[in-house]
Scaffold this motif. Structure first.
Motif, mmCIF file in Angstrom:
data_model
loop_
_atom_site.group_PDB
_atom_site.id
_atom_site.type_symbol
_atom_site.label_atom_id
_atom_site.label_comp_id
_atom_site.label_asym_id
_atom_site.label_seq_id
_atom_site.Cartn_x
_atom_site.Cartn_y
_atom_site.Cartn_z
ATOM 1 N N TYR A 256 -36.886 -39.365 -10.423
ATOM 2 C CA TYR A 256 -35.578 -38.737 -10.192
ATOM 3 C C TYR A 256 -34.478 -39.319 -11.072
ATOM 4 N N PHE B 231 -32.583 -34.959 -16.914
ATOM 5 C CA PHE B 231 -33.153 -33.610 -16.766
ATOM 6 C C PHE B 231 -34.570 -33.646 -16.169
ATOM 7 N N VAL C 94 -35.770 -31.969 -13.739
ATOM 8 C CA VAL C 94 -36.249 -30.670 -13.271
ATOM 9 C C VAL C 94 -37.022 -29.941 -14.355
ATOM 10 N N SER C 95 -36.572 -30.031 -15.616
ATOM 11 C CA SER C 95 -37.295 -29.359 -16.704
ATOM 12 C C SER C 95 -38.689 -29.949 -16.855
ATOM 13 N N SER D 195 -32.970 -26.306 -3.777
ATOM 14 C CA SER D 195 -33.366 -26.141 -5.175
ATOM 15 C C SER D 195 -33.852 -27.494 -5.688
ATOM 16 N N ALA E 67 -32.818 -29.117 -8.235
ATOM 17 C CA ALA E 67 -31.653 -29.919 -8.602
ATOM 18 C C ALA E 67 -31.015 -30.558 -7.373
ATOM 19 N N GLU E 68 -30.911 -29.795 -6.288
ATOM 20 C CA GLU E 68 -30.362 -30.351 -5.049
ATOM 21 C C GLU E 68 -31.261 -31.455 -4.511
ATOM 22 N N VAL F 240 -33.276 -33.426 -6.240
ATOM 23 C CA VAL F 240 -33.086 -34.605 -7.092
ATOM 24 C C VAL F 240 -31.830 -35.354 -6.675
ATOM 25 N N GLN F 241 -30.778 -34.603 -6.397
ATOM 26 C CA GLN F 241 -29.524 -35.236 -6.015
ATOM 27 C C GLN F 241 -29.658 -36.009 -4.710
#
Length: 334
Positions: free
Chosen positions: A242, A246, A248-249, A273, A275-276, A278-279
Motif C-alpha cells: 500500500y 500508484f 492500484v495500477s 474502490s 483507491a479507497e 489503499v487509503q
C-alpha cells in the motif's frame, strides 16, 4: 412524558452482561442517588422502572457463561414504553440464531405499536432484522457497520456516529460501540426527564460521553473478505504494498483483468474502490505509528505512502474524525 417510563432491557444468551446491568443500575438511580448524596429525599424514585426481560423469563447463561435471572418474560404484562437492546455477541456473517430471530420479531411488533426502540452496539442488528430501521439512518459498532450496510441496504449506516436518533418523533435511537450505552442512557434521561437530571447522573457515576465520535476507535482495515479469491489475493497484496506509488495500477496488472472489470469486482466484494481501500490501509498504519512511535507526522505520512503531507492530513481527518496530532495525544499514553 408520563410520570413513570416502563423500560425493558432485552436479555439473551448472546448478550454481554456489562451493558445490561450498567443500564439497569443507572436508570434505577434516577431521582435517588444525587438526592441521597445531598441529604434530600428521592424526587422521582424508579422513574424508568427498568426490567431485564427475555422471551421466556427463564434463567440463562450469558455469553461469558454467567447465570442471569431475568425479571420477567417479554409478553408478561403490558407493552413497555421504552426498549433497550444491548450488544449481541455472535458471528453476524451467518444467519441469526432462532432465539434472536424471535426477539427481532417481538421488537419489530412492539415498535409498530408505538414503543420507543433503542439499541447499543451490535444490538442494532436485531432492530434491523425486525424491520425497525428500514429507510432510516442507524449506527452500530464499527466492526459490524459494513455487514449491517450489506445485509440491510435500505438502512443508511452512519458508522462515524455515537448516537443516531431517527424515525417519527425520533422514536428510534441506535448507539455505536459497546460503551456507548453511556451516551444512550444520558440522552434518554435528558430527553425523557430533563437535562439537569442527566448532568447530575453523569456527575454521580463519573460518566463521560464520546463527543469525538467512534471513528478514532475503529480499525479501518478490519474485515477482509474471502469469498472472491481474486479480490482476496488483491487485498493480501495491498496489505504489503500500500505504501508504493500508484499501487492500484500494479494491482490491476497483477489481476490480469481489464481495469473497469477489476474495479467493479473489487467494489462489489469489499464495498470500496481500490483507491479507497489503499487509503484505509495507509491511515490504519499511520494510526499505529502515531500510537507507538515519536516520528514526526510528516515523516509518518511519507512512510505510509503519501508524497504530500497535506494530502495525508486531509485523508486522516476524513477517515478518523480528528487530526493526526489530536489522535496521537489521545492514544499514545497507552
Amino acid at each position: 412524558m408520563k410520570n413513570s417510563i416502563r423500560t425493558v432491557i432485552i436479555g439473551s444468551p448472546s448478550a454481554g452482561t456489562a451493558a445490561i446491568f450498567s443500564i439497569l443500575d443507572i436508570l434505577s438511580s434516577v431521582g435517588r442517588d444525587w438526592e441521597m448524596l445531598h441529604g434530600a429525599p428521592p424526587s422521582e424514585p424508579n422513574k424508568f422502572q427498568p426490567l431485564l426481560c427475555t422471551m421466556t423469563g427463564a434463567p440463562y447463561l450469558d455469553i461469558n457463561g454467567r447465570k442471569v435471572t431475568p425479571d420477567a418474560a417479554l409478553d408478561a404484562g403490558k407493552l413497555p414504553d421504552l426498549i433497550i437492546v444491548p450488544d449481541i455477541h455472535i458471528d453476524f456473517g451467518g444467519p441469526l440464531p432462532d432465539d434472536l430471530i424471535a426477539l427481532s420479531k417481538w421488537i419489530g411488533d412492539a415498535h409498530a405499536k408505538g414503543v420507543m426502540t433503542t439499541s447499543v452496539c451490535s444490538g442494532t442488528m436485531l432492530l434491523a432484522t425486525g424491520g425497525v430501521l428500514d429507510g432510516r439512518e442507524a449506527t452500530t459498532h464499527w466492526g459490524v457497520a459494513d455487514l449491517l450496510a450489506t445485509q440491510f441496504p435500505k438502512i443508511t449506516v452512519r458508522r462515524e456516529r455515537i448516537l443516531c436518533p431517527t424515525g417519527e418523533g425520533h422514536n428510534v435511537v441506535t448507539a455505536g460501540g459497546s460503551s456507548s450505552w453511556v451516551d444512550l442512557v444520558l440522552y434518554l434521561i435528558a430527553r425523557l426527564v430533563d437535562a439537569d437530571t442527566a448532568r447530575r447522573i453523569a456527575k454521580v457515576w463519573l460518566l463521560n460521553t464520546h463527543n469525538d465520535g467512534q471513528l478514532n476507535y475503529a480499525s479501518l482495515a478490519a474485515g477482509r473478505q474471502y469469498e472472491d479469491k481474486i479480490i482476496a489475493d488483491a487485498q493480501a497484496w495491498l496489505s504489503q504494498h500500500y505504501m508504493k506509488t500508484f499501487p492500484v495500477s500494479g494491482l490491476v496488472e497483477r489481476s490480469g483483468m481489464s481495469a473497469r472489470g477489476f474495479l467493479r469486482r473489487f467494489r462489489r466484494a469489499t464495498g470500496h474502490s481500490p483507491a479507497e481501500y489503499v487509503q484505509t490501509l495507509r491511515v490504519e498504519e499511520a494510526k499505529q505509528m502515531l500510537e507507538t512511535t515519536n516520528l514526526a507526522i510528516d515523516e509518518i505520512a511519507g512512510e505510509v505512502g503519501y508524497t504530500e503531507p497535506s494530502s495525508f492530513r486531509s485523508a486522516f481527518r476524513k477517515n478518523v474524525g480528528m487530526s493526526a496530532s489530536v489522535y496521537r495525544r489521545k492514544w499514545q499514553p497507552f
